[in-house]
Design a protein around this motif. Structure first.
Motif, mmCIF file in Angstrom:
data_model
loop_
_atom_site.group_PDB
_atom_site.id
_atom_site.type_symbol
_atom_site.label_atom_id
_atom_site.label_comp_id
_atom_site.label_asym_id
_atom_site.label_seq_id
_atom_site.Cartn_x
_atom_site.Cartn_y
_atom_site.Cartn_z
ATOM 1 N N ILE B 87 40.347 48.060 29.696
ATOM 2 C CA ILE B 87 40.773 48.464 31.156
ATOM 3 C C ILE B 87 39.639 47.963 32.036
ATOM 4 N N ALA B 88 40.151 47.363 33.145
ATOM 5 C CA ALA B 88 39.379 46.687 34.041
ATOM 6 C C ALA B 88 39.985 47.052 35.176
ATOM 7 N N PHE B 89 39.260 47.521 36.319
ATOM 8 C CA PHE B 89 39.392 47.603 37.554
ATOM 9 C C PHE B 89 38.765 47.436 38.673
ATOM 10 N N ASP B 90 39.020 47.051 39.727
ATOM 11 C CA ASP B 90 37.983 46.671 40.981
ATOM 12 C C ASP B 90 37.643 47.932 41.897
ATOM 13 N N PRO B 91 36.640 48.328 41.694
ATOM 14 C CA PRO B 91 36.197 49.503 42.310
ATOM 15 C C PRO B 91 36.250 49.780 43.691
ATOM 16 N N LEU B 144 46.845 47.001 35.674
ATOM 17 C CA LEU B 144 46.870 45.971 34.979
ATOM 18 C C LEU B 144 48.022 45.307 34.595
#
Lengths: 243, 309
Positions: B87-91, B144
């Motif tokens: 999981i990657a997300f742009d904070p 995503l």
């Protein structure tokens, strides 16, 4: 574009804080130095100090913008989106650098607006201010990009900041004219790229400087282009990011 | 049928010496719903990361929709959507803005109608204006998926998109994927839910320890490789060692149950008698005996087990 919006979304840290830091420096030096003049130059110390401080803030912010963006990208794992996007290494490099320049410019304008009422400096050579400002931001933004790619942790980043970036900026003539220094140090300073940046930037306001402008332009242009090239090359090779 | 992806002799050796891929060949037909299976550490993610350009391959070739993936990256990337495993997300942004920015990065004008539809279908509409930091794990994973679809790719790769997503949502997510597939999108997925793969996918490949074990249509795999198994249940625990003398039947332990693979010989007769007799003589009388048809999970476990021994 994402880069620019990122720092605007956290503007408290990225613009107000550096402005405050620089203003505090100024207050301290104003009271410490009074109305003294810079030896060797026919300029009040306070007026001498301001362009240097503005430039220093620009350099540090350009560096912070790219380096922290890459570090956060690494830690949050969002760097992969950049790698998956159909963008060339050159496009990505230029985007990072453009964001760094934008942030540096905003910081500079804000600082100058705050400080303008307290001094009598004015723009002598706009092209010099822009040239050195943009070139300096690109160099520092590029170093931040490379540093960010290199650093594994925030500790690595702090190391880089405290032991390389800070000394180079502090010792590059922000607070003094190199003509006040002993001969040996003067020579040493000519190998510090930041010295040319700060001196040239100041020249744009005060119309006096420590260096020969044509030499400075060559050094600075060369440093700028090599920084861009290094960033492009490293990003293209996937250095440290793609194992 | 033309191929969406053709992987040839792909290898990857990491700097620590780990050989994640040891010459993998793989063909994914255009328009297929393709399952890439393998135990943890088999090399699935290395393969996908190379396709996504987040990892550099050591050697090998990949052709993507007829174009060389490594020399025509831009062309390929514009037609490929990848849902990463982690999981990657742009904070710094909210989901809607993230999707708009992603569109820009893929060189397409943000198609607001499509973005809203994606948010709607992935059940993120009511969270569209929250900062990504405020989203739960499952929502971030759906985000995503939306990010991978924003540029309407021809080929979508999903690396375990349903890990940590609850059953209901998983079903709806798969429904959406099916629709995309029906509209011509090639879908390649990895998952640990084998029953899902069996139900959804028409093609399947199994890799283990960096090598391809098999790649064929799902039906073909279940018909030819898959067979029935003789299950003997015992009251006492069975040791792995006693199974060694049953090696010719590819034995597998499932609790106190011993599963033996039944194969058909040329005359269509299966080896039930031989398997049964040998088992009884080695292990003694069983509490119960039954015959099971293998599903994908059984085939998977048997193929990956056979490699180990």
């Amino acid at each position: 574009m994402r880069e620019t919006r990122r720092f605007l979304n956290v503007n408290m840290q990225t613009i107000v804080a550096p402005a405050l830091t620089a203003v505090m420096y100024l207050i301290v030096f104003r009271y410490a130095m009074g109305d003294r003049e810079v030896p060797g130059l026919d300029v009040a110390y306070f007026d001498f100090l301001i362009p240097g401080l503005v430039m220093m803030a620009m350099l540090q912010n350009a560096f912070a913008n790219t380096s922290s963006s890459i570090m956060v990208g690494k830690l949050m794992n969002v760097q992969i989106f950049l790698m998956m996007a159909p963008l060339s290494a050159l496009e990505i490099t230029l985007a990072f650098l453009a964001a760094a320049v934008t942030r540096a410019m905003i910081v500079a304008v804000v600082l100058l607006l705050i400080l303008a009422p307290f001094t009598n400096i004015h723009i002598e050579h706009l092209w010099m201010i822009l040239f050195y400002g943009v070139a300096g931001s690109i160099i520092m933004g590029g170093l931040g990009l490379i540093g960010g790619m290199w650093a594994k942790t925030f500790d690595d980043m702090a190391l880089l900041n405290n032991f390389i970036i800070m000394p180079l900026t502090f010792l590059s003539g922000v607070f003094y004219s190199v003509k006040q220094l002993p001969e040996a140090w003067q020579t040493a300073n000519h190998f510090n790229p930041f010295f040319y940046l700060i001196d040239g930037f100041r020249h744009g306001f005060l119309n006096v400087g420590d260096t020969d402008p044509s030499q400075a332009i060559i050094v600075v242009s060369f440093a700028t282009l090599s920084t861009i090239f290094a960033c492009w090359y490293l990003w293209r090779s996937g250095w440290k990011l793609k194992e | 049928m033309s191929q969406a992806l053709e992987v040839k002799q792909l290898t990857k050796t990491y700097s620590n010496g780990k050989e994640a891929l040891q010459g993998v060949d793989l063909s994914v037909p255009e328009g297929s719903f393709f399952a890439l299976l393998g135990p943890n550490g088999a090399g699935k993610s290395s393969l996908i990361n190379i396709l996504a350009d987040t990892v550099k391959p050591s050697s090998g070739e990949v052709t993507f929709l007829g174009h060389d993936l490594f020399t025509e990256r831009r062309w390929c990337k514009q037609r490929l959507g990848v849902v990463p495993q982690e999981i990657a997300f742009d904070p710094f942004f909210n989901p809607r803005d993230i999707l708009k920015i992603m569109s820009g990065m893929f060189g397409v004008k943000p198609d607001l109608k499509w973005i809203d539809e994606l948010l709607e279908r992935l059940e993120l509409s009511e969270h569209a204006h929250k900062n990504a930091r405020m989203l739960s794990g499952g929502m971030r994973r759906r985000l995503l998926v939306a990010q991978a679809l924003v540029h309407r790719p021809k080929v979508v790769i999903l690396d375990e998109p349903t890990a940590g997503v609850d059953v209901e949502l998983r079903k709806r997510l798969w429904g959406f994927m099916r629709e995309l597939n029906a509209n011509g999108t090639t879908i390649l997925l990895t998952t640990h839910y084998l029953e899902e793969a069996e139900e959804l996918c028409d093609h399947v490949a199994i890799i283990d320890q960096g090598k391809l074990l098999t790649s064929q249509s799902m039906k073909g795999l279940l018909d030819t490789v898959g067979s029935s198994a003789l299950a003997l249940e015992y009251t006492k625990p069975i040791s792995e060692q006693s199974l060694l003398s049953l090696a010719e039947f590819s034995p597998r332990l499932d609790g106190n149950k011993v599963l033996l693979c039944l194969k058909k010989d040329d005359s269509g007769q299966n080896n039930f008698n031989a398997a049964y007799q040998t088992a009884i003589s080695v292990l003694g009388e069983a509490k119960s005996v039954s015959i099971q048809d293998e599903d994908l999970e059984d085939v998977f476990l048997r193929l990956t087990n056979e490699r180990k021994t």
